[in-house]
Design a protein around this motif. Structure first.
Motif, PDB file in Angstrom:
ATOM      1  N   ALA A 117       0.803  -1.223   0.000  1.00  0.00           N
ATOM      2  CA  ALA A 117       0.000   0.000   0.000  1.00  0.00           C
ATOM      3  C   ALA A 117       0.836   1.274   0.000  1.00  0.00           C
ATOM      4  N   ALA A 118       2.084   1.184   0.455  1.00  0.00           N
ATOM      5  CA  ALA A 118       2.873   2.401   0.644  1.00  0.00           C
ATOM      6  C   ALA A 118       3.304   2.997  -0.694  1.00  0.00           C
ATOM      7  N   ARG A 119       3.430   4.299  -0.678  1.00  0.00           N
ATOM      8  CA  ARG A 119       4.003   4.983  -1.832  1.00  0.00           C
ATOM      9  C   ARG A 119       5.512   4.760  -1.814  1.00  0.00           C
ATOM     10  N   TYR A 163       7.522   2.870   4.297  1.00  0.00           N
ATOM     11  CA  TYR A 163       6.068   2.811   4.380  1.00  0.00           C
ATOM     12  C   TYR A 163       5.446   4.191   4.230  1.00  0.00           C
ATOM     13  N   ALA A 164       5.790   4.915   3.206  1.00  0.00           N
ATOM     14  CA  ALA A 164       5.268   6.261   3.018  1.00  0.00           C
ATOM     15  C   ALA A 164       3.770   6.218   2.729  1.00  0.00           C
ATOM     16  N   GLU A 165       3.014   7.044   3.450  1.00  0.00           N
ATOM     17  CA  GLU A 165       1.580   7.233   3.227  1.00  0.00           C
ATOM     18  C   GLU A 165       0.789   5.936   3.381  1.00  0.00           C
ATOM     19  N   ALA A 166       1.031   5.221   4.471  1.00  0.00           N
ATOM     20  CA  ALA A 166       0.265   4.007   4.773  1.00  0.00           C
ATOM     21  C   ALA A 166       0.294   3.765   6.272  1.00  0.00           C
ATOM     22  N   LEU A 167      -0.859   3.418   6.841  1.00  0.00           N
ATOM     23  CA  LEU A 167      -0.982   3.116   8.267  1.00  0.00           C
ATOM     24  C   LEU A 167      -1.850   1.879   8.431  1.00  0.00           C
ATOM     25  N   ILE A 168      -1.448   0.963   9.296  1.00  0.00           N
ATOM     26  CA  ILE A 168      -2.316  -0.151   9.672  1.00  0.00           C
ATOM     27  C   ILE A 168      -3.504   0.424  10.453  1.00  0.00           C
ATOM     28  N   THR A 169      -4.708  -0.028  10.130  1.00  0.00           N
ATOM     29  CA  THR A 169      -5.898   0.474  10.812  1.00  0.00           C
ATOM     30  C   THR A 169      -6.857  -0.689  11.081  1.00  0.00           C
ATOM     31  N   ARG A 219      -6.799   9.329  -0.016  1.00  0.00           N
ATOM     32  CA  ARG A 219      -7.933   9.012  -0.888  1.00  0.00           C
ATOM     33  C   ARG A 219      -7.545   8.903  -2.361  1.00  0.00           C
ATOM     34  N   LEU A 220      -6.606   9.690  -2.810  1.00  0.00           N
ATOM     35  CA  LEU A 220      -6.287   9.733  -4.239  1.00  0.00           C
ATOM     36  C   LEU A 220      -5.323   8.638  -4.687  1.00  0.00           C
ATOM     37  N   CYS A 232      -4.688 -10.384   1.278  1.00  0.00           N
ATOM     38  CA  CYS A 232      -4.925 -10.077   2.694  1.00  0.00           C
ATOM     39  C   CYS A 232      -4.936  -8.583   2.972  1.00  0.00           C
ATOM     40  N   ALA A 233      -4.849  -7.751   1.940  1.00  0.00           N
ATOM     41  CA  ALA A 233      -4.808  -6.299   2.121  1.00  0.00           C
ATOM     42  C   ALA A 233      -6.162  -5.685   1.759  1.00  0.00           C
ATOM     43  N   ARG A 234      -6.762  -4.983   2.715  1.00  0.00           N
ATOM     44  CA  ARG A 234      -7.987  -4.238   2.427  1.00  0.00           C
ATOM     45  C   ARG A 234      -7.672  -2.754   2.501  1.00  0.00           C
ATOM     46  N   ILE A 235      -7.873  -2.060   1.403  1.00  0.00           N
ATOM     47  CA  ILE A 235      -7.538  -0.647   1.312  1.00  0.00           C
ATOM     48  C   ILE A 235      -8.663   0.194   1.916  1.00  0.00           C
ATOM     49  N   VAL A 236      -8.304   1.083   2.836  1.00  0.00           N
ATOM     50  CA  VAL A 236      -9.230   2.048   3.434  1.00  0.00           C
ATOM     51  C   VAL A 236      -8.680   3.433   3.105  1.00  0.00           C
ATOM     52  N   ARG A 237      -9.567   4.347   2.709  1.00  0.00           N
ATOM     53  CA  ARG A 237      -9.105   5.651   2.233  1.00  0.00           C
ATOM     54  C   ARG A 237      -9.509   6.767   3.195  1.00  0.00           C
TER      55      ARG A 237
END
Length: 350
Positions: A76-78, A103-109, A137-138, A146-151
């Motif tokens: 997910a990270a940029r 891990y730029a612009e990504a957080l586990i939530t 969001r963009l 196993c990765a679910r993207i949340v924006r």
């Protein structure tokens, strides 16, 4: 080449053990491994495997929970510029990593983040089929494996836990609740957030409101229980503040009325001799906040016109700066000698 063979002479000492086992195709290329060579290592029976698009696990067998977390973040990270490290907006007291993190612009939530924050009511990481990861969001990403993207419009301030960037509790709760239909599970998570001292009810309700989750009946019921839990904890802290900081005993939980006149409102504590009232501000940011605040303001103005000093204290201030709040109350009590006597009011138990 196998998973025990060094990728290249380029040093890896800046990476943790798990980061040496989970690498992106770009990282592999930087160590001299071509895409064809990486794919060859992932053939059936090979020493590597591709766990997410562009993310490789450099050993056979199922990934550990730690490896899954890092794989989701890498997916997910940029991608940072060569030679740069990621920074995330840090909350006060959050620990920064000791080594560069890709891990730029990504957080586990979501539930995974709550587990990392130490929630006993959140499921253990191995039981989670998917791990939620928060991105701006963009970003053009899709949920997979196993990765679910949340924006989010922008990433909130996060903290580093066990070497991974994690969303703050209120945001993680909202993302978890969005996927839960079990009313009991929702209530347990929200209650633990407050009872465990992770955050204030107002912060949770604010995130749930922004996520438009308060239209769900089981979430509304859980929020009502959350607010009741938060008020009970705040009241306990208020009793402790008065006792531990040597304030004179007030009368607790009373209503004030004018003799033969209207009801003036309820108070959490009142010192009749000094005409000092204390009110816990446990409002939560909901749709009726403006109307509720107007009611608070009207009551305060009315009491102060009668010569009664009103002290407002929030649960967060009681939790984080009880000594300072006790000083505020003590100052108000001492200042009563310099004021005109207050109007006579009737004090009734609430």
């Amino acid at each position: 080449m196998n998973h025990n063979t060094p990728l290249s002479p380029r040093p890896l000492h800046h990476l943790s053990d798990v980061q040496r086992r989970v690498l992106t195709s770009a990282q592999l290329r930087s160590h001299g491994v071509t895409a064809a060579e990486a794919n060859g290592q992932c053939r059936p029976g090979g020493p590597w495997q591709q766990v997410l698009p562009g993310v490789f696990l450099l050993h056979p067998g199922p990934p550990t929970s730690e490896e899954r977390l890092h794989a989701v973040l890498l997916y997910a990270a940029r991608s940072p510029a060569p030679g740069t490290a990621q920074t995330i907006p840090a909350q006060p007291g959050a620990q920064e990593p000791h080594a560069p993190q890709p891990y730029a612009e990504a957080l586990i939530t979501g539930l995974a983040a709550l587990t990392l924050h130490g929630f006993s009511s959140a499921p253990p990481l191995p039981s989670l089929d998917r791990i939620d990861v928060l991105v701006p969001r963009l970003r053009r990403l899709r949920s997979t494996g196993c990765a679910r993207i949340v924006r989010a419009p922008s990433l909130p301030g996060g903290s580093w836990i066990t070497g991974v960037p994690v969303a703050p509790v209120p945001r993680a709760l909202a993302d978890a609740v969005a996927e839960l239909s079990d009313a009991g599970a929702v209530r347990r998570l929200l209650t633990e957030a407050v009872r465990g001292g992770h955050c204030d009810p107002a912060a949770v309700v604010r995130e749930l409101t922004q996520a438009r989750l308060l239209s769900r009946p089981h979430v509304v019921d859980a929020v009502d229980a959350l607010l009741a839990e938060g008020r009970a904890i705040a009241e306990q802290r208020l009793y402790r503040m008065v006792r531990e900081h040597g304030l004179p005993d007030p009368v607790w939980n009373v209503d004030l009325r004018l003799p033969g006149g209207p009801h003036l409102g309820g108070l959490d504590a009142y010192w009749p001799e000094q005409a000092v009232a204390l009110e816990l501000d446990t409002r939560a940011p909901r749709q009726d906040e403006d109307a509720l605040w107007s009611e608070y303001a009207r009551k305060r103005e009315h009491l102060e016109r009668l010569g009664i000093t009103v002290v407002h204290i929030t649960p967060r201030k009681l939790r984080d700066s009880a000594e300072q709040q006790a000083t505020v109350v003590r100052t108000a009590l001492m200042a009563s000698n310099d004021r005109e006597p207050a109007a006579y009011v009737v004090v009734l138990p609430r």
